[in-house]
Scaffold this motif. Sequence first.
Motif, PDB file in Angstrom:
ATOM      1  N   GLU A  86       0.711   9.539  -5.889  1.00  0.00           N
ATOM      2  CA  GLU A  86       0.645  10.628  -5.376  1.00  0.00           C
ATOM      3  C   GLU A  86       2.153  11.404  -5.260  1.00  0.00           C
ATOM      4  O   GLU A  86       1.885  12.827  -5.494  1.00  0.00           O
TER       5      GLU A  86
ATOM      6  N   ARG B  85       0.798   4.372  -2.758  1.00  0.00           N
ATOM      7  CA  ARG B  85       0.589   5.746  -2.559  1.00  0.00           C
ATOM      8  C   ARG B  85       1.723   6.399  -2.967  1.00  0.00           C
ATOM      9  O   ARG B  85       1.468   7.578  -3.710  1.00  0.00           O
TER      10      ARG B  85
ATOM     11  N   GLU C 177       0.945  -1.089  -0.093  1.00  0.00           N
ATOM     12  CA  GLU C 177      -0.086   0.016   0.137  1.00  0.00           C
ATOM     13  C   GLU C 177       0.949   1.248   0.059  1.00  0.00           C
ATOM     14  O   GLU C 177       0.456   2.356  -0.699  1.00  0.00           O
ATOM     15  N   ASN C 178       2.032   1.214   0.975  1.00  0.00           N
ATOM     16  CA  ASN C 178       2.919   2.736   0.740  1.00  0.00           C
ATOM     17  C   ASN C 178       3.440   2.726  -0.678  1.00  0.00           C
ATOM     18  O   ASN C 178       3.748   3.851  -0.902  1.00  0.00           O
TER      19      ASN C 178
ATOM     20  N   PRO D 121      -0.786   3.136   4.798  1.00  0.00           N
ATOM     21  CA  PRO D 121       0.161   4.078   3.945  1.00  0.00           C
ATOM     22  C   PRO D 121      -0.019   5.783   4.541  1.00  0.00           C
ATOM     23  O   PRO D 121       1.015   6.312   4.575  1.00  0.00           O
ATOM     24  N   HIS D 122      -1.058   6.038   5.274  1.00  0.00           N
ATOM     25  CA  HIS D 122      -0.936   7.539   5.973  1.00  0.00           C
ATOM     26  C   HIS D 122      -0.092   7.521   6.925  1.00  0.00           C
ATOM     27  O   HIS D 122       0.397   8.524   7.306  1.00  0.00           O
TER      28      HIS D 122
ATOM     29  N   ASP E 214       3.373   7.628   5.443  1.00  0.00           N
ATOM     30  CA  ASP E 214       3.760   8.836   4.911  1.00  0.00           C
ATOM     31  C   ASP E 214       4.385   9.637   5.867  1.00  0.00           C
ATOM     32  O   ASP E 214       5.248  10.112   5.682  1.00  0.00           O
ATOM     33  N   SER E 215       3.650   9.562   7.266  1.00  0.00           N
ATOM     34  CA  SER E 215       4.268  10.448   8.171  1.00  0.00           C
ATOM     35  C   SER E 215       5.589  10.004   8.835  1.00  0.00           C
ATOM     36  O   SER E 215       6.371  10.924   9.075  1.00  0.00           O
TER      37      SER E 215
END
Length: 729
Positions: free
Chosen positions: A102, A98, A94-95, A172-173, A176-177
């Motif tokens: 994006e 993303r 998933e990462n 993934p969120h 991302d962080s």
Amino acid sequence: MSIFDGELQIRKIRSKGAIGGVIFSAMTLDGHKKRFVVKADWRLVRSTRLFKEKHVWHVKGAVTEDSITWKDGTTNAERVIKAESLFFVKARNENLKRLLSESDDFKGISVVKAEKLIDFYGDELINIALQGDVQRLLPVVGHEIAERLISGLRDYEELSALQLLDQLGVAPHIGDSVIKIWGCDSYTKIKNDPYLLTAFMADINLVDAYAIDRLDMSPDSPERLIAYAKHVLFNAFESGNTCLPIADLEYRLKRTLPTPLSAKHAIAIAVERGEIVLFDQFAQVRSMAIVESSVAEIIHTRQSINHGESLGEKVEYALAQYEKANGITLTPEQANAVFQCCQNSMTLLTGGAGCGKTTVIKAISFVLEKLCQTSQVILMALAGKAAKRITEATGREAMTIASFMYHMEEDEIADDAVIIVDEASMVDILSLLKILKRFPKNGRIILTGDEEQLSPVGVGLGLHILVNTTLPCPRLTAVKRQSAESGIPSVAMGVRHYPILKMSIPFAEYKGKGFGVSFIECSEMELTQKTIDIYSDIGGDGTNNNVLMLSPVKHQYGGVDALNAKIHDSFVNGGALVLEQIDGSSITHHMLGRSLRVGDLVMYTKNDYTRDIRNGSVGKIIQQNQDVITVDFEGNIVDLSWSDLSNLEYAYALTVHKSQGSQYDRVVVVIKKSRNLDRHLIYTAITRAKHQVVFVGDFSQFELALTKSNALSRHTLLAQHIEHRKNTK
């Protein structure tokens, strides 16, 4: 009965248990594509959040035939595996998806295209890119995008961290962080101590599963013990505590730590490594110890700065000019407050609701500018509604603390600026530190508020602690907002001083619309309807907020949601807001299951400075013109788009927290058992009204609340840190 022992890819999560356990449908990865339903109980599932669609697990268990009935009445036979063991095999990249869809480095790759690439190549996609094999990518993407993908992945410095995050199954969120904050160090940090991920996700069980099940960490590793000890202290933040008594920490940790790990040993390891600090029989995570000690250090340093006794006569002269220009005469305690705030670097301006703090703020600003003591006055409050009220009362633009922190650069703050923070009782310790870190070199900070009003929603205490230190603290006592005849000041003072005086509260007999403070008892089942009846009886008709209902809770009987729904049903007759679609269909916006209508009283829940709407602004829907809805926010006429409606809530009833900083003619206040109900909440509710207050509910809970202070029952160490600085410098 047969036994299944192999890999399955999750197709759909059907159910997650409240205390563990999961049911999901899955498919084999071989050419036969057999489908199963897997049922795993709480003993096998460390965290239900581990299970995600398309993740692959190794499952072992007995297979039975079962029958399921779908919503349309049809039945279907299923093969059900009752899991005996579950082992994670791999996640779904998933990462990586993303990143591809994006990042600007991969222009031309949409979410759909990224999904297709991952479906087609799986774990090989990164190897193909690193090998520069353009030809292997051409079945899915064109030559140009293939080259861009290869170049982007080769240049991506955090690729190893990204792969590790995907191997673990980190969302993934979150990933991302992690990469934004740790960058190229992400891989090493996670590999060495995966429990550092608790900084990004609150679920210790989920992180524990990553560490134990997926990175093979030792169950008794120091990192694990420290993580659990810190987790308990972080959880205490939710109740406002910045620390815990050591005995309390040990008790909570015993209930949290997986057996057979030792709570005493975990605390000792955390203290030895400096992750937990012990102070006066209290335990505090190092990060919070730094926060509170930093606040104490700044206060100690700035407290010693005095702007000169010589200002005295000059302040008196400028104050006389202010009084003449405004046609008022300040009381002696108001004048004293102006003098102290002008002479000291940091001052607390306190006093009960309606005692004229805003008048003093206005006078301070005038005097300091008149004497050329400041070239900049910065006014702020925690909530947008409170900031707007200060703007209206002082004629000076005020902002929220968030706006000050995120939109005002340090070089925009003058060296001689005076920063005034209103409603400071609601400012938590983290926000207070952010403000103090911007202390102007030759300027002043003034915290205004009332320690008897509501405490911060966030962690820690500021004003409630500081009023008991040696900081200059002029106090205003004469009530200006309500007339003595209303009876509100005497009741408010009775509540405010109850712990000391324990006086009987002088309630007036309820006789309908009038003046004073009354109490009407009723059962919890009757609470919602009785509150509505009183609201109507004293002049509430759903057209304005001259009469407002206040509640300590949002849900249940007597909660804000129930009251708002009832008022909407009983009083609002305007036409429903309807958006006509191109295809002829229509959409109606709903809140609390009701159609939003013209005439509804609403509250905006976001700050929108371009349209001068603040979080907490209350208005009335006055019309709809196609897809534009017009709302009157107390004279500020604003057009809202259909998407803006998600930022609205009904505003016939508010929580007491949302009402702080506002005034109304009359209020009806719900009293019921709630962890929020204490002396400060009752005092705040009473002082929202100018003429009349009617309490409705359980009188025994009212009496109990007078003896409670949620703020003062919080465990904090700010006072100790301040005392420590005083004794060691």
